[in-house]
Design an enzyme around this catalytic site. Sequence first.
Site, short mmCIF file in Angstrom:
data_model
loop_
_atom_site.label_atom_id
_atom_site.label_comp_id
_atom_site.label_asym_id
_atom_site.label_seq_id
_atom_site.Cartn_x
_atom_site.Cartn_y
_atom_site.Cartn_z
N ASN A 18 0.86 -1.18 0.00
CA ASN A 18 0.00 0.00 0.00
C ASN A 18 0.90 1.23 0.00
O ASN A 18 1.50 1.56 1.02
CB ASN A 18 -0.89 -0.03 1.25
CG ASN A 18 -1.72 1.23 1.41
OD1 ASN A 18 -1.77 2.07 0.50
ND2 ASN A 18 -2.36 1.38 2.56
N TRP A 19 0.97 1.89 -1.14
CA TRP A 19 1.89 3.04 -1.26
C TRP A 19 1.33 4.29 -0.60
O TRP A 19 2.01 5.28 -0.48
CB TRP A 19 2.19 3.30 -2.74
CG TRP A 19 3.24 2.38 -3.31
CD1 TRP A 19 3.67 1.19 -2.77
CD2 TRP A 19 4.00 2.57 -4.51
NE1 TRP A 19 4.65 0.64 -3.57
CE2 TRP A 19 4.87 1.46 -4.63
CE3 TRP A 19 4.03 3.56 -5.49
CZ2 TRP A 19 5.76 1.34 -5.71
CZ3 TRP A 19 4.91 3.44 -6.56
CH2 TRP A 19 5.76 2.34 -6.66
N LYS A 20 0.04 4.24 -0.21
CA LYS A 20 -0.60 5.42 0.41
C LYS A 20 -0.37 6.64 -0.49
O LYS A 20 -0.34 6.48 -1.70
CB LYS A 20 -0.06 5.60 1.83
CG LYS A 20 -0.16 4.31 2.65
CD LYS A 20 0.13 4.48 4.10
CE LYS A 20 -0.02 3.13 4.81
NZ LYS A 20 0.16 3.22 6.26
N HIS A 106 -9.32 1.31 5.33
CA HIS A 106 -8.02 1.47 6.00
C HIS A 106 -8.20 2.44 7.17
O HIS A 106 -8.98 3.38 7.11
CB HIS A 106 -7.00 2.02 5.01
CG HIS A 106 -5.60 1.96 5.53
ND1 HIS A 106 -5.11 2.88 6.43
CD2 HIS A 106 -4.59 1.08 5.30
CE1 HIS A 106 -3.87 2.55 6.73
NE2 HIS A 106 -3.52 1.47 6.06
N GLU A 108 -6.49 4.80 8.15
CA GLU A 108 -6.24 6.21 7.82
C GLU A 108 -7.47 6.84 7.20
O GLU A 108 -7.75 8.02 7.40
CB GLU A 108 -5.00 6.30 6.91
CG GLU A 108 -3.73 6.05 7.70
CD GLU A 108 -2.59 5.44 6.92
OE1 GLU A 108 -2.61 5.46 5.67
OE2 GLU A 108 -1.66 4.91 7.57
N GLU A 176 -4.88 -4.78 10.77
CA GLU A 176 -3.82 -3.79 10.94
C GLU A 176 -4.04 -3.04 12.25
O GLU A 176 -4.86 -2.10 12.29
CB GLU A 176 -3.84 -2.78 9.79
CG GLU A 176 -3.60 -3.39 8.43
CD GLU A 176 -3.06 -2.37 7.43
OE1 GLU A 176 -2.02 -2.64 6.84
OE2 GLU A 176 -3.66 -1.29 7.28
N GLY A 182 3.30 2.18 10.73
CA GLY A 182 4.32 3.21 10.57
C GLY A 182 5.11 3.51 11.83
O GLY A 182 5.82 4.52 11.89
N SER A 221 3.97 -2.28 10.19
CA SER A 221 5.43 -2.39 10.38
C SER A 221 6.00 -3.74 9.96
O SER A 221 6.93 -4.25 10.59
CB SER A 221 5.80 -2.08 11.84
OG SER A 221 5.47 -0.73 12.14
N GLY A 242 3.04 -1.15 4.18
CA GLY A 242 3.06 0.27 3.86
C GLY A 242 4.47 0.71 3.49
O GLY A 242 4.94 0.45 2.39
N GLY A 243 5.16 1.35 4.43
CA GLY A 243 6.47 1.95 4.17
C GLY A 243 7.46 1.04 3.45
O GLY A 243 8.15 1.48 2.52
#
Length: 260
Positions: A18-20, A106, A108, A176, A182, A221, A242-243
Amino acid sequence: MNQSDAGATQIRALVAGNWKMNGLKAALSQALAVDEQLAGAGDAINADVMICPPATMLMVLSELAGKSGLKIGGQDCHVNQAGAHTGDVSAEMLADAGASAVILGHSERRADHGETDKLVCEKVAAAHRAGLTAIVCVGETIGQRQAGLTLGVVARQLTGSLPDGVNAETVVIAYEPVWAIGTGLTPSVEDVAQVHGMIRERLVERFGEEGARMRILYGGSVKPSNAVELMGIANVNGALVGGASLLASDFLGIVDAYRG
Ligand code: 13P
């Protein structure tokens, strides 16, 4: 450990990035490197691999990344097919741009846009209308975990966010924990096993055999250094990353947990 076990059911894993809200044109090279390396790995990787870039990059990525079976997904969609909704993207548009899936609910989006379980449930139906697989996210906040509410919160999100009649092809669940996203923090193996076990039970209760086959991803993470341990937990059928999905080398390091 290549494929996760849900009782007797073998489930093909999914590792999704997920590149967000990250990714300018220059980042295409990272996604194409993933495609290239996966093509080189052939059948050695026992998992489906997906990248969910920002909507601006969907079409070009799906046109350029054809070497491996790399799947492309969106990060959200509107409930409606089309209309006066400035700035929104419909499930049909995502499908038209080459997506086969969409991340929904998600944390976010739940936090930044006030998305409720009811809205997420409607979005899942919209995704299915367009032929997309819905990757439905659930997870507790740190306050909820500390108050001992994790299982109840996640169960409620799961029930409320899924329409009736879904199946293992059309829905993927992603657990999640909000506090693990993150932050570099991850729950213990026992905690992940407990939540994923509860999710599996609920899915089987509601959807029977389909629930036993649905993929339940862990997200929060995930890194190359912890992927093997996390992916080895019962009822963990892949990762939502993610990251660490932004760099091909990190993402492939996670995918490697499924190398046969
Ligand atoms: P991180 O892997 O950066 O913790 O993000 C997880 C996530 O939110 C994926 O959807």
